[in-house]
Design an enzyme around this catalytic site. Structure first.
Site, PDB file in Angstrom:
ATOM      1  N   SER A 282      82.704 -14.493  71.477  1.00  0.00           N
ATOM      2  CA  SER A 282      82.298 -13.933  70.077  1.00  0.00           C
ATOM      3  C   SER A 282      80.792 -14.186  69.961  1.00  0.00           C
ATOM      4  CB  SER A 282      83.079 -14.696  69.020  1.00  0.00           C
ATOM      5  OG  SER A 282      83.254 -13.987  67.960  1.00  0.00           O
ATOM      6  N   LYS A 286      77.543 -13.322  72.738  1.00  0.00           N
ATOM      7  CA  LYS A 286      76.412 -12.436  72.690  1.00  0.00           C
ATOM      8  C   LYS A 286      75.466 -13.220  73.278  1.00  0.00           C
ATOM      9  CE  LYS A 286      77.673 -11.490  67.758  1.00  0.00           C
ATOM     10  NZ  LYS A 286      78.785 -10.420  67.698  1.00  0.00           N
ATOM     11  N   HIS A 423      91.253 -11.954  67.630  1.00  0.00           N
ATOM     12  CA  HIS A 423      89.958 -12.497  67.824  1.00  0.00           C
ATOM     13  C   HIS A 423      90.029 -13.912  68.416  1.00  0.00           C
ATOM     14  CE1 HIS A 423      85.611 -12.464  67.973  1.00  0.00           C
ATOM     15  NE2 HIS A 423      85.715 -13.500  67.155  1.00  0.00           N
TER      16      HIS A 423
HETATM   17  C1  GTR Z   1      82.175 -12.928  63.057  1.00  0.00           C
HETATM   18  C2  GTR Z   1      80.978 -12.003  63.329  1.00  0.00           C
HETATM   19  C3  GTR Z   1      81.210 -11.452  64.759  1.00  0.00           C
HETATM   20  C4  GTR Z   1      81.778 -12.492  65.711  1.00  0.00           C
HETATM   21  C5  GTR Z   1      82.587 -13.760  65.022  1.00  0.00           C
HETATM   22  C6  GTR Z   1      82.415 -15.147  65.789  1.00  0.00           C
HETATM   23  O1  GTR Z   1      82.081 -13.275  61.668  1.00  0.00           O
HETATM   24  O2  GTR Z   1      80.846 -11.196  62.434  1.00  0.00           O
HETATM   25  O3  GTR Z   1      79.889 -10.744  64.964  1.00  0.00           O
HETATM   26  O4  GTR Z   1      80.422 -12.866  66.481  1.00  0.00           O
HETATM   27  O5  GTR Z   1      82.016 -14.037  63.901  1.00  0.00           O
HETATM   28  O6  GTR Z   1      81.397 -15.599  66.426  1.00  0.00           O
HETATM   29  O7  GTR Z   1      83.446 -15.683  65.706  1.00  0.00           O
END
Ligand code: GTR
Length: 444
Positions: A282, A286, A423
């Site tokens: 996540s 990046k 996720h």
């Molecule tokens: C979310 C964010 C995503 C992602 C995620 C994470 O809220 O909007 O871009 O990076 O968090 O890191 O779990």
């Protein structure tokens, strides 16, 4: 003058109480409405059609010259793309690249019932006592050490502190600030041991002959709106303030921290610095991509559901948008990235070029089917559209033209999977990362 004894003729308290109640109700309603609006926007966006979009060609220079050789890729186009990402997305880092101060704070060759060596290392900057040191935690499989081999390593940042990755009472407790998250259940730092162990299958990684190195991302930049002022901007002083619009954000900081961890790995004779897979999930995915793009010492780069500003194409405008990410996390990217809120088409780069910067080194991108915010299709397409650079540099590119079936990974020099579920980082993901690393590291 009032008359005494005073006797209220009407109920005076009720209107007051009603006001308080009304105000509180309005506040709750407003919060609820904002949450609903966000949901509705998200829903509309997910339903909306992907607009027609044009991706910049990674193999055409800023002066419109076609890149036809590895030499012109390395000498001209690669530096140009790095600079485009620095100026528009992640910002420039203003700290020296490699002046690392290292101290080993603990080492135990009998960790995990004798199967592993656990080390804790502080990685800081020489001559910068104000720089909060990165506390790197490492587990190495003793069986590989016993064979007299250097240990290949997975390196990645963690979200909540080193003690959260595994129940091992010897891991030092992170006492600095962590974000409030349901997973932490409001517990004190010493009660968080192993709370995120499902994301970190340490023993599984060790069994497969790999070491694991991790550090808390907040050691580098605390993941909060004022996090930059508490870290990067503070260390860099005025120099960074003067160039704030293209000065690094948290992701730039985390990527920089991964490179500092790599400085340590290069110095540890038990580790194989030529076989380091930098990975992240996540937001930390990046960071892993940006670290791997800039720092060619990382032999493999792995992104797990990194989405917007990670592996997903921005110009598709599907899932989390640039405006949304910049408003929820204004500290992640450079200020100038906000210039592209609701104007993704104006971005001079897109994320397939981030992946292309990793070429010809192996890269693996993982998505989850229900993780629509991270735009699985956008992650796949970014990987695919980086292929021409991989091919130019003599490798095969992504071995898939269409989105592969769910739970069916594709692997060559580039790899990709979309798995079932939402996720998160699961054993399925780790198993694929290990297969991918085996494919590239074993027998080499
Ligand atoms: C979310 C964010 C995503 C992602 C995620 C994470 O809220 O909007 O871009 O990076 O968090 O890191 O779990």
């Amino acid at each position: 003058m009032g008359k005494f004894p005073y006797k209220a003729e009407n109920d005076e308290v009720r209107p007051l109480a009603a006001n308080i109640f009304n105000e509180a109700f309005e506040r709750v309603l407003k919060k609820f409405k904002t949450a609903c609006d966000l949901r509705i926007r998200k829903f509309q966006r997910l339903k909306a059609r992907v607009p027609a979009y044009t991706l910049p060609d990674p193999l055409i220079t800023n002066d419109s010259i076609h890149v036809e050789s590895a030499k012109s890729w390395y000498e001209q186009r690669r530096p140009e793309i790095i600079e485009l990402f620095r100026a528009n997305v992640y910002g420039h880092s203003w700290l020296p690249a490699r002046a690392t101060a290292i101290s080993i704070t603990s080492s135990d060759e009998n960790a995990l019932n004798g199967h592993a060596t656990r080390k804790e290392v502080r990685v800081g900057l020489k001559g910068r006592a104000d720089f909060p040191s990165i506390k790197l935690l490492l587990y190495l499989p003793n069986k590989i050490k016993k064979q007299g081999m250097r240990v290949p390593v997975f390196l990645g940042l963690n979200f909540y502190g080193n003690q959260t990755i595994l129940i091992d009472p010897a891991i030092s407790i992170n006492k600095s600030w962590v974000p409030k998250k349901p997973i932490l259940k409001g517990k004190a730092p010493d009660k968080l041991r192993g709370i995120d162990s499902s994301s970190w299958p340490v023993e599984f990684v060790l069994e497969h002959g790999y070491g694991l190195a991790t550090a808390y991302c907040g050691d580098i930049v605390p993941d909060r709106r004022d996090g930059l002022y508490l870290s990067i901007l503070k260390w860099c002083g005025e120099e960074a303030d003067n160039i704030a619009t293209d000065s690094w954000g948290a992701i730039g900081g985390w990527a920089w921290g991964l490179s500092r961890a790599m400085d340590y790995i290069e110095q540890d004779e038990e580790l194989d610095a030529n076989k380091v897979a930098v990975m992240g999930h996540s937001r930390l995915g990046k960071a892993a991509l940006w670290a791997g793009a800039q720092d060619e010492r990382f032999a493999i780069v792995i992104s797990n559901e990194s989405g917007c500003g990670g592996a997903a194409l921005s110009k598709r405008k599907f899932g989390e948008s640039v405006a949304e990410i910049n408003s929820s996390f204004p500290h992640w990217f450079c200020e100038h990235f906000k210039h592209y809120n609701d104007r993704e088409e104006a971005l001079p780069v897109d994320q397939h070029e981030l992946i292309a910067l990793i070429a010809p080194r192996p890269v693996y991108v993982a998505s989850a089917r229900l993780d629509l915010d991270a735009d699985p299709m956008g992650e796949f397409l970014a990987t695919k559209h980086a292929s021409p650079v991989y091919r130019l540099l003599g490798t095969s590119g992504l071995p898939a033209e269409e989105l592969p079936a769910v739970n069916v990974p594709v692997m060559g020099t580039m790899g990709y999977h979309i798995r079932t579920g939402r996720h998160g980082i699961t054993l399925f993901d780790w198993s694929r990362f290990i297969e991918f690393a085996d494919m590239h590291f074993k027998n080499k």
